[in-house]
Design a protein around this motif. Structure first.
Motif, PDB file in Angstrom:
ATOM      1  N   GLY A 125       0.771  -1.259   0.165  1.00  0.00           N
ATOM      2  CA  GLY A 125       0.183  -0.021  -0.040  1.00  0.00           C
ATOM      3  C   GLY A 125       0.886   1.164   0.169  1.00  0.00           C
ATOM      4  N   GLN A 126       2.116   1.207  -0.483  1.00  0.00           N
ATOM      5  CA  GLN A 126       2.721   2.405  -0.732  1.00  0.00           C
ATOM      6  C   GLN A 126       2.306   3.187  -2.039  1.00  0.00           C
ATOM      7  OE1 GLN A 126       6.813   0.819  -0.062  1.00  0.00           O
ATOM      8  NE2 GLN A 126       7.041   2.322   1.064  1.00  0.00           N
ATOM      9  N   PHE A 127       2.357   4.523  -2.115  1.00  0.00           N
ATOM     10  CA  PHE A 127       1.774   5.291  -3.265  1.00  0.00           C
ATOM     11  C   PHE A 127       3.107   5.910  -3.770  1.00  0.00           C
ATOM     12  CE2 PHE A 127      -0.353   8.597  -5.614  1.00  0.00           C
ATOM     13  CZ  PHE A 127      -1.159   7.570  -6.216  1.00  0.00           C
ATOM     14  N   VAL A 128       3.774   6.678  -3.060  1.00  0.00           N
ATOM     15  CA  VAL A 128       4.862   7.458  -3.644  1.00  0.00           C
ATOM     16  C   VAL A 128       6.185   6.921  -2.826  1.00  0.00           C
ATOM     17  CG1 VAL A 128       6.346   9.491  -4.126  1.00  0.00           C
ATOM     18  CG2 VAL A 128       3.692   9.453  -4.498  1.00  0.00           C
ATOM     19  N   VAL A 129       7.315   6.389  -3.410  1.00  0.00           N
ATOM     20  CA  VAL A 129       8.453   6.001  -2.791  1.00  0.00           C
ATOM     21  C   VAL A 129       9.816   6.458  -3.222  1.00  0.00           C
ATOM     22  CG1 VAL A 129       9.789   3.965  -2.023  1.00  0.00           C
ATOM     23  CG2 VAL A 129       7.349   3.742  -1.978  1.00  0.00           C
ATOM     24  N   SER A 130      10.680   6.922  -2.558  1.00  0.00           N
ATOM     25  CA  SER A 130      11.865   7.421  -3.280  1.00  0.00           C
ATOM     26  C   SER A 130      12.857   6.642  -2.543  1.00  0.00           C
ATOM     27  CB  SER A 130      12.222   9.027  -2.920  1.00  0.00           C
ATOM     28  OG  SER A 130      12.482   8.999  -1.619  1.00  0.00           O
ATOM     29  N   ASP A 131      13.948   6.361  -3.214  1.00  0.00           N
ATOM     30  CA  ASP A 131      15.011   5.785  -2.312  1.00  0.00           C
ATOM     31  C   ASP A 131      16.200   6.783  -1.869  1.00  0.00           C
ATOM     32  OD1 ASP A 131      16.424   6.940  -4.624  1.00  0.00           O
ATOM     33  OD2 ASP A 131      17.897   5.042  -4.666  1.00  0.00           O
ATOM     34  N   ASP A 132      17.071   6.435  -1.175  1.00  0.00           N
ATOM     35  CA  ASP A 132      17.611   7.547  -0.314  1.00  0.00           C
ATOM     36  C   ASP A 132      18.930   8.026  -1.071  1.00  0.00           C
ATOM     37  OD1 ASP A 132      19.420   5.097  -0.437  1.00  0.00           O
ATOM     38  OD2 ASP A 132      19.385   4.994   1.535  1.00  0.00           O
ATOM     39  N   ASN A 133      18.840   7.656  -2.627  1.00  0.00           N
ATOM     40  CA  ASN A 133      19.883   8.477  -3.458  1.00  0.00           C
ATOM     41  C   ASN A 133      19.043   9.260  -4.181  1.00  0.00           C
ATOM     42  OD1 ASN A 133      22.147   6.716  -2.718  1.00  0.00           O
ATOM     43  ND2 ASN A 133      21.282   5.122  -4.090  1.00  0.00           N
ATOM     44  N   THR A 134      17.985   9.702  -4.064  1.00  0.00           N
ATOM     45  CA  THR A 134      17.182  10.747  -4.461  1.00  0.00           C
ATOM     46  C   THR A 134      17.360  11.920  -4.005  1.00  0.00           C
ATOM     47  OG1 THR A 134      15.586   9.201  -5.379  1.00  0.00           O
ATOM     48  CG2 THR A 134      14.836  11.495  -5.109  1.00  0.00           C
ATOM     49  N   ALA A 135      17.508  13.004  -4.909  1.00  0.00           N
ATOM     50  CA  ALA A 135      17.785  14.509  -4.251  1.00  0.00           C
ATOM     51  C   ALA A 135      16.725  15.386  -5.067  1.00  0.00           C
ATOM     52  CB  ALA A 135      19.187  15.000  -4.307  1.00  0.00           C
ATOM     53  N   ASP A 136      16.432  16.492  -4.416  1.00  0.00           N
ATOM     54  CA  ASP A 136      15.671  17.798  -4.905  1.00  0.00           C
ATOM     55  C   ASP A 136      14.322  17.194  -5.433  1.00  0.00           C
ATOM     56  OD1 ASP A 136      17.635  19.665  -4.070  1.00  0.00           O
ATOM     57  OD2 ASP A 136      18.585  19.538  -5.948  1.00  0.00           O
ATOM     58  N   LEU A 137      13.541  16.588  -4.466  1.00  0.00           N
ATOM     59  CA  LEU A 137      11.993  16.067  -4.857  1.00  0.00           C
ATOM     60  C   LEU A 137      10.942  17.203  -4.317  1.00  0.00           C
ATOM     61  CD1 LEU A 137      10.171  13.972  -5.773  1.00  0.00           C
ATOM     62  CD2 LEU A 137      10.453  12.987  -3.446  1.00  0.00           C
ATOM     63  N   ASP A 138      10.155  17.212  -5.159  1.00  0.00           N
ATOM     64  CA  ASP A 138       8.866  18.176  -4.896  1.00  0.00           C
ATOM     65  C   ASP A 138       7.795  17.626  -4.925  1.00  0.00           C
ATOM     66  OD1 ASP A 138      10.249  20.366  -4.146  1.00  0.00           O
ATOM     67  OD2 ASP A 138       9.956  21.359  -6.042  1.00  0.00           O
ATOM     68  N   LEU A 139       6.927  17.382  -3.811  1.00  0.00           N
ATOM     69  CA  LEU A 139       5.720  16.675  -3.865  1.00  0.00           C
ATOM     70  C   LEU A 139       4.468  17.877  -3.317  1.00  0.00           C
ATOM     71  CD1 LEU A 139       4.039  14.055  -3.813  1.00  0.00           C
ATOM     72  CD2 LEU A 139       4.647  13.778  -1.468  1.00  0.00           C
ATOM     73  N   LEU A 140       3.528  17.560  -4.156  1.00  0.00           N
ATOM     74  CA  LEU A 140       2.398  18.356  -3.984  1.00  0.00           C
ATOM     75  C   LEU A 140       1.165  17.603  -3.954  1.00  0.00           C
ATOM     76  CD1 LEU A 140       0.728  20.904  -3.520  1.00  0.00           C
ATOM     77  CD2 LEU A 140       0.366  21.125  -5.943  1.00  0.00           C
ATOM     78  N   VAL A 141       0.594  17.302  -2.634  1.00  0.00           N
ATOM     79  CA  VAL A 141      -0.862  16.612  -2.660  1.00  0.00           C
ATOM     80  C   VAL A 141      -2.012  17.616  -2.486  1.00  0.00           C
ATOM     81  CG1 VAL A 141      -2.180  14.841  -1.560  1.00  0.00           C
ATOM     82  CG2 VAL A 141       0.204  14.603  -1.813  1.00  0.00           C
ATOM     83  N   GLU A 142      -2.802  17.778  -3.211  1.00  0.00           N
ATOM     84  CA  GLU A 142      -3.997  18.887  -3.003  1.00  0.00           C
ATOM     85  C   GLU A 142      -5.103  18.468  -3.490  1.00  0.00           C
ATOM     86  OE1 GLU A 142      -3.856  23.477  -3.950  1.00  0.00           O
ATOM     87  OE2 GLU A 142      -3.135  22.339  -5.399  1.00  0.00           O
ATOM     88  N   ASN A 143      -6.191  18.877  -2.706  1.00  0.00           N
ATOM     89  CA  ASN A 143      -7.644  18.522  -2.861  1.00  0.00           C
ATOM     90  C   ASN A 143      -7.682  17.037  -3.031  1.00  0.00           C
ATOM     91  OD1 ASN A 143      -8.362  21.168  -2.554  1.00  0.00           O
ATOM     92  ND2 ASN A 143      -7.610  21.807  -4.463  1.00  0.00           N
ATOM     93  N   SER A 144      -7.398  16.047  -2.395  1.00  0.00           N
ATOM     94  CA  SER A 144      -7.510  14.778  -2.873  1.00  0.00           C
ATOM     95  C   SER A 144      -7.739  14.158  -1.578  1.00  0.00           C
ATOM     96  CB  SER A 144      -5.930  14.220  -3.301  1.00  0.00           C
ATOM     97  OG  SER A 144      -5.623  14.948  -4.484  1.00  0.00           O
ATOM     98  N   ILE A 145      -8.074  12.871  -1.998  1.00  0.00           N
ATOM     99  CA  ILE A 145      -8.745  11.903  -0.870  1.00  0.00           C
ATOM    100  C   ILE A 145      -7.981  10.416  -0.975  1.00  0.00           C
ATOM    101  CG2 ILE A 145     -10.485  10.592  -0.158  1.00  0.00           C
ATOM    102  CD1 ILE A 145     -12.333  12.922  -1.184  1.00  0.00           C
ATOM    103  N   PHE A 146      -7.540   9.946   0.108  1.00  0.00           N
ATOM    104  CA  PHE A 146      -6.829   8.689   0.290  1.00  0.00           C
ATOM    105  C   PHE A 146      -7.508   7.860   1.286  1.00  0.00           C
ATOM    106  CE2 PHE A 146      -3.799  11.519  -1.291  1.00  0.00           C
ATOM    107  CZ  PHE A 146      -2.928  10.632  -2.144  1.00  0.00           C
TER     108      PHE A 146
END
Length: 966
Positions: A220-241
């Motif tokens: 049940g993971q939706f967004v996953v990054s590994d620990d080598n990833t850098a400079d990530l922008d995430l926007l969750v807006e007006n949404s339902i989980f």
């Protein structure tokens, strides 16, 4: 010729794509064909594969318009077990929700709900549906589409999309419904979206609904990054989980640990106006937070969201690690559970990563609402019912995170076993709480027997300052110290009208327990209780403290009904200064009804003690025997106080200690045995008790008697074995003589030092004015738990008992569920069929007589689905038709006719089905067993029918959860 022309057009189209122009592509499952060119609704493609094949590796912008239908991304109609690969600079926009075009290419309408476009990716296999490899500036937008069965993904792939070593790539999901998806292929999963070793990734999830994933479909993971990833922008807006299950060590819905060796200065996480319901993770040790783990982000913001009914191991909602600026505002956190950690938010300070120099390190909670969150579910873990800020989940390591809480409400949060019923803070810097309300929070609710459970509202430890301003604490409870607040930082400052009422602790500090340098300026302590010391406030630190503009009223403790200051050691620098403080009607079951002090020097000015009671010594003020300290008590009023010894004051002056009383009023105080006003006891040599002129004594009594004149018995002032004491000019104390005990031999009539009671101390009449106006804050509103904002709990399954006996009619339920995430309240009814025990007379039936009243008796067993704990309703619950009996259905059922001529020729069994409305009884996360035990019917004509039942035959089991987002 036609083939040549088609080839020429295709080459021309691809050439224009290569030049970076915008290409429009149209797809309709119901109207398209493999022979169409996809250039318009008049000639749409039939499959998504045709569109993706046209795009290929070409650069440019591609707008794909998709009509209603279900599009399989498999070997027949889509990529064959491989992704749509976005290349460098490629922009793909997919828009669904169009009606099927007519034969002329006209679109009857555009509405994602009315004309659903569905992508079914079940058969993609071991890879993602979409992938962005080592390319830059690739962008994918999907709008007005439903995505189902994204169950692909290998150990290095997301089930729907993978960013694989990409640069400055982006994904936008806008008005997208995602259903029945899994988290990826490895043990921990790689999510619906996986960001691997990428830089500058931009993910936007807007106006979307993500629901129904269970551990049947991965973690049940939706967004996953590994620990080598850098400079990530995430926007969750007006949404339902909603209704998302999963189990795993790192199985958060959003699992985002960025590279610790990168500055990540441009990385942000923003959740705005979104709702998270029923996101479930494991509660055992090592299990993840439910919704978010963010590490090494400079900025994380929660804005206007609802988090309700979620649970996880390390936190019920989110774990924030090594994040510079965390800003939570205008959110609702409700009924979340942390198995090993806090119920809602765990701020994990700088453990995995060190913040870059100069980056602000702060956690802000502003205008947030925390209701009924639980920290720790097993009675062994969990600190902070709502919020935990420290350097370790165990709370044993300090963090450098500054904490600011303002304009927020904390209602009914609790820990199952440890400290911080609402908030737990262990930091080496300042923490502040302003304009906030803490109601009915509890530390160590289950009272597991351990010594923990301090700070029913707030527990703060470490260095720096705790500052509480203009806040309200009501009904909080601690099984250890500090019913409202327990603090052990460097300094504690309570200013600007803080209000403490009905808080309680099993140990010291009914409202506040402090081992800090403490300042309280502007506060009310009303009806707080400690089972030991300090009903209002307990201070235990060898330093200098100040209390001013404070009212202690109606508080209760063993020692120090209102205030207790105590330090177990020799510390001549200890000092408590009281100015404009009011002790009113406080009670000590031992000593110090108003104020108990031991091993502290005390200075008072304009302090009022009115109506305080001690069952032992010092109805108003008690001084213990610890240390050699000075007591300067001036310009204060002692009226109507009661004790066994020392109706107003009882002092045990240690060696070399002094007491100076100046311009005080002692009036109408009473002692049961000694010293209606004061009782002074010796505990050392060379005491100096200086009672300066200006004190007034009137109407003080012994056991209610003001006419005792026997010097060997009792009066206003009682001295016992006080050595080295001298007095001069005692004057005439009203109604009573000065009492000396056991004899007067030790008290010489002259001397240059000692007890000086000038003539100005005696007063033959009542004091001119003993009225006062106690300090008062504006009374806050009552603590009433707000109505739940989460979807209404509903029955998700119900089962009656079928005995197999045709004469037994089983119980069952009927459930009406509203639609949508904000579903309307449902009606949950327990129904059962009741058979009359006798055939009815042929000349009348019970169907013909209206019911005047009906009573149903039943029992309820309620089981917590998380803990397995049962709550059994004792006895029978009676439901009457005038109350919550919702309806009755008639259901006559004939049996084979009796033998002709029999008296039962027209007889028949008659049944009625009765329904009890239990909608107001059920809560989410429980199962219920309703067992019907009897029915009594009173008809309009007075006839009474009673039905009795074998409990095993009339039982209904109900399991509840939050309603779904259909």
């Amino acid at each position: 010729m036609k083939k040549l022309l088609l080839s020429f057009l295709t080459i021309l189209m691809f050439s224009s794509v290569m030049l970076g122009q915008v290409v429009e592509i149209y797809v309709s499952q119901n109207r398209g064909s493999f022979s169409n060119n996809g250039e318009s609704w008049s000639s749409p493609y039939a499959t998504m594969k045709q569109a993706f094949t046209q795009i290929g590796a070409n650069t440019g912008t591609f707008n794909i318009y998709v009509a209603q239908g279900s599009y399989l991304l498999d070997g027949n109609n889509g990529p064959t077990d491989e992704e749509v690969l976005l290349v460098n600079g490629q922009i793909i926009n997919i828009y669904g929700g169009y009606a099927t075009p007519d034969t002329n290419g006209n679109i009857p309408g555009e509405d994602a709900d009315a004309f659903p476009t569905v992508f079914d990716t079940e058969d993609v296999g071991g890879t993602s549906a979409f992938r962005v490899d080592a390319n830059s500036n690739a962008k994918l937008t999907i709008k007005d589409v439903t995505i189902k069965n994204a169950r692909g993904g290998g150990n290095y792939d997301g089930s729907f999309l993978t960013f694989d070593t990409s640069l400055n790539a982006s994904l936008t999901l806008d008005n997208v419904n995602v259903e029945e998806w899994e988290g990826g292929g490895s043990v921990e999963g790689k999510g619906f979206i996986y960001v691997y070793n990428s830089v500058g990734t931009d993910i936007n999830i807007m106006n979307s609904v993500i629901k129904r994933s269970s551990n049947e479909f991965g973690n049940g993971q939706f967004v996953v990054s590994d620990d080598n990833t850098a400079d990530l922008d995430l926007l969750v807006e007006n949404s339902i989980f909603n209704n998302i299950r999963g189990v795993g060590v790192s199985a958060e819905l959003f699992h985002l640990p960025l590279n610790c060796n990168t500055d990540n200065a441009q990385s942000t996480i923003i959740f705005r106006n979104s709702e998270f319901y029923n996101v479930k993770r494991g509660l055992a040790a090592g299990q993840s937070a439910a919704i978010l783990w963010a590490r090494n982000f400079p900025y994380v913001e929660m804005d206007g969201n609802i988090f309700a009914g979620n649970n996880g191991g390390r936190a019920g909602v989110m774990e924030i690690e090594s994040v510079g600026y965390f800003y939570s505002h205008d959110n609702i956190y409700q009924e979340n559970t942390g198995g090993q950690g806090p119920g809602a938010v765990f701020i994990f300070g700088n453990y995995g990563c060190t913040l870059p120099a100069g980056r602000e390190d702060v956690a802000i909670f502003e205008n947030d609402q925390f209701f009924t969150n639980q920290g720790g579910y097993d009675g062994l873990n969990g600190r902070g019912g709502a919020i935990h800020v420290s350097g370790a989940l165990t709370g044993a390591v300090s963090s450098n995170k500054e904490v600011r809480i303002s304009s927020s409400n904390f209602y009914d949060n609790y820990t199952s076993a440890f400290d911080g019923g609402a908030v737990y803070i262990y930091t080496s810097v300042d923490a502040s709480v302003e304009n906030s309300t803490f109601c009915n929070n509890q530390a160590n609710r289950w009272f597991t027997g351990n010594s923990a459970g301090s700070g029913g509202g707030i527990f703060a430890i470490g260095s720096g300052e705790l500052r509480v301003t203009n806040s309200t604490f009501r009904g909080n409870n601690a099984t250890s110290t500090g019913g409202a607040v327990a603090t052990n930082k460097d300094t504690a400052v309570f200013v600007a009208c803080n209000y403490f009422e009905d808080n309680r602790s099993r140990a010291a500090g009914g409202a506040i327990w402090s081992q800090d340098i403490t300042t309280i300026d502007g506060a009310e302590f009303i009806n707080n209780i400690s089972n030991t010391n300090g009903g209002g406030v307990y201070i235990a630190l060898n330093d200098q403290h100040t209390i001013s503009n404070v009212t202690f009223q109606g508080n209760r403790a063993n020692n120090g009904g209102g205030l207790n200051t105590y330090y177990a050691g020799v510390s001549p620098g200890n000092l408590m200064t009281l100015t404009d403080v009011y002790f009113i009607s406080n009670i000590a079951t031992n000593n110090g009804g108003g104020y108990y002090v031991d091993d502290f020097a005390v200075t008072t000015n304009n302090v009022v003690y009115d109506g305080n009671t001690a069952e032992g010594r010092g109805g108003a003020f008690f001084v213990g025997a610890g240390g050699a300290h000075d007591y300067t008590l001036g310009s204060s009023t002692y009226i109507n106080n009661r004790a066994d010894e020392g109706g107003a004051i009882s002092m045990q002056i240690n060696a070399n200690g002094t007491a100076e009383l100046t311009n005080n009023v002692f009036q109408y105080n009473d002692a049961a045995t000694r010293g209606g006003a004061m009782a002074i006891f010796d505990v050392g040599l060379n005491d100096e008790i200086d009672v300066a002129s200006g004190n007034k004594f009137f109407g003080n009594t012994l056991n209610g008697d003001s006419n005792n004149t026997n010097r060997q018995e009792r009066s206003d002032i009682y001295l016992y074995l006080v050595t080295g004491i001298y007095y001069v000019g005692l004057g005439d104390l009203t109604n009573n003589e000065l009492q000396f005990a056991p004899t007067t031999a030790n008290y010489p009539s002259s001397g240059s030092r000692g007890y000086q009671l000038g003539s100005g101390n005696a007063q033959a009449t009542e004091a001119d004015d003993t009225t006062y106006t106690a300090y008062s804050c504006i009374r806050p509103v009552e603590c009433v738990l707000p109505e739940p904002v989460a979807p209404t709990p509903v029955v998700v399954s119900a089962e009656g008992i079928d005995t197999g006996n045709p004469n037994d009619y089983t119980s069952y339920t009927e459930v009406s569920v509203g639609g949508g995430i904000s579903c309307t309240p449902n009606a949950t009814e327990v129904g059962f069929s009741a058979r009359s025990n006798n055939y009815v007379r042929q000349d009348r039936t019970i169907l013909n007589d209206p019911i005047a009243e009906l009573e149903i008796t039943y029992t309820i067993i309620k089981t917590n689905l998380l803990t397995g704990a049962e709550e059994v309703t004792p006895g029978n619950v009676i439901s009457r038709s005038s109350a919550n009996l919702s309806r009755i259905e008639e259901d006559p059922r004939s049996i084979p006719a009796a033998t002709e001529g029999s008296s039962n020729t027209r007889a028949r069994d008659l049944y009625r089905t009765y329904f009890i409305d239990v909608s107001n009884d059920i809560q989410s996360g429980y199962s219920y067993v309703y067992t019907i035990t009897g029915v009594r019917v009173i008809e309009a004509d007075g006839n009474t029918l009673e039905f009795t039942y074998t409990p095993r035959n009339y039982r209904t089991t109900i399991i509840t959860d939050f309603c779904d987002s259909d």
